[in-house]
Structure formats: structure tokens, C-alpha cells
Design a protein around this motif. Structure first.
Motif, PDB file in Angstrom:
ATOM      1  N   VAL A   1       0.839  -1.204   0.000  1.00 19.87           N
ATOM      2  CA  VAL A   1       0.000   0.000   0.000  1.00 19.87           C
ATOM      3  C   VAL A   1       0.876   1.258   0.000  1.00 19.87           C
ATOM      4  CG1 VAL A   1      -1.698   1.334   1.329  1.00 19.87           C
ATOM      5  CG2 VAL A   1      -2.004  -1.125   1.033  1.00 19.87           C
TER       6      VAL A   1
ATOM      7  N   VAL B   1      -6.810   4.028  -0.849  1.00 20.61           N
ATOM      8  CA  VAL B   1      -5.679   3.755   0.044  1.00 20.61           C
ATOM      9  C   VAL B   1      -6.112   3.918   1.499  1.00 20.61           C
ATOM     10  CG1 VAL B   1      -3.413   4.626   0.807  1.00 20.61           C
ATOM     11  CG2 VAL B   1      -3.862   4.276  -1.630  1.00 20.61           C
TER      12      VAL B   1
ATOM     13  N   ARG C   1      -6.170   0.864   4.206  1.00 19.79           N
ATOM     14  CA  ARG C   1      -5.427   0.930   5.476  1.00 19.79           C
ATOM     15  C   ARG C   1      -6.348   0.721   6.678  1.00 19.79           C
ATOM     16  NH1 ARG C   1      -1.398   5.419   3.439  1.00 19.79           N
ATOM     17  NH2 ARG C   1       0.389   4.072   3.030  1.00 19.79           N
TER      18      ARG C   1
ATOM     19  N   LEU D   1      -7.736  -3.456  -2.745  1.00 15.61           N
ATOM     20  CA  LEU D   1      -6.446  -3.067  -3.315  1.00 15.61           C
ATOM     21  C   LEU D   1      -6.304  -3.585  -4.742  1.00 15.61           C
ATOM     22  CD1 LEU D   1      -3.699  -1.720  -3.076  1.00 15.61           C
ATOM     23  CD2 LEU D   1      -2.865  -3.764  -1.883  1.00 15.61           C
TER      24      LEU D   1
END
Length: 108
Positions: free
Chosen positions: A31, A59, A63, A90
Motif C-alpha cells: 500500500v 488507500v 489501510r 487493493l
């Protein structure tokens, strides 16, 4: 395929699917690399500057989802499911970016 597209494809292929301490470290690293590539692509021209911000939202979501997968109170099955969700987001994000990025020469 240019270097950014190659790097994105390499990241895509490295994304783990199962929750483990090592895989959490790996996906966080991926990431971070992805975010760096996004910054580079965003700086290419105004087309990318306008079209890349949505990927930064991905993103943030990824996370947050990864962080949820490390909750000590969650069961192994729950951690796997949450981690799988993060890795899926992702993968989808990288695939979408590859489509938009094309060869890095888009202007419209």
C-alpha cells in the motif's frame, strides 16, 4: 508497458489473500508503494491530477480495513475475511488505475 504500469502489475501480483502477521506487513508495504506510485502518476499532467484522487481514498479505506483485521478480539475467520476484503479493494483499485493510467500519456 512503461515502468509505472510494470510496477503496478508487480504490486498487484504480490498482494496476499490470507491474514497473517507477515502478510499484514507485506500488504502495508504494498500500500505504501502504491501510494508512492499514485503520487508520481498524479504529477504527470492535469488529466491524471484530476483522476487520481479517488485512488487515494481507496488507500485510506484499505489501510483502515487492514487495521481492523488486526483486532485482537476478532476471530481468525473474521480476520481472514476482513483482510481478504482489504486485499480485494487493493486489487480492484490497482486494476482500475492500470485502466486509467494506460501508458501514462493520456491527456483527455
Amino acid at each position: 508497458m512503461d515502468s509505472k504500469a510494470t510496477a503496478l502489475t508487480a504490486l498487484f501480483n504480490r498482494i496476499p489473500r490470507r491474514h497473517s502477521i507477515e502478510n499484514v506487513k507485506d500488504i502495508n508495504s504494498i500500500v505504501t508503494e502504491y501510494e508512492s506510485i499514485l503520487l508520481n502518476i498524479e504529477a504527470i499532467n492535469t488529466f491524471y491530477e484530476k483522476n487520481i484522487p479517488v485512488f487515494f481514498e481507496d488507500v485510506d479505506t484499505i489501510r483502515a480495513t487492514i487495521k481492523k483485521s488486526t483486532d485482537n478480539k476478532a476471530s481468525k475467520k473474521s480476520k481472514d475475511s476482513i483482510f481478504d476484503e482489504a486485499s480485494g479493494i487493493l486489487k480492484d483499485s490497482i486494476q482500475s488505475l492500470l485502466t486509467i493510467y494506460d501508458d501514462g500519456n493520456r491527456t483527455d
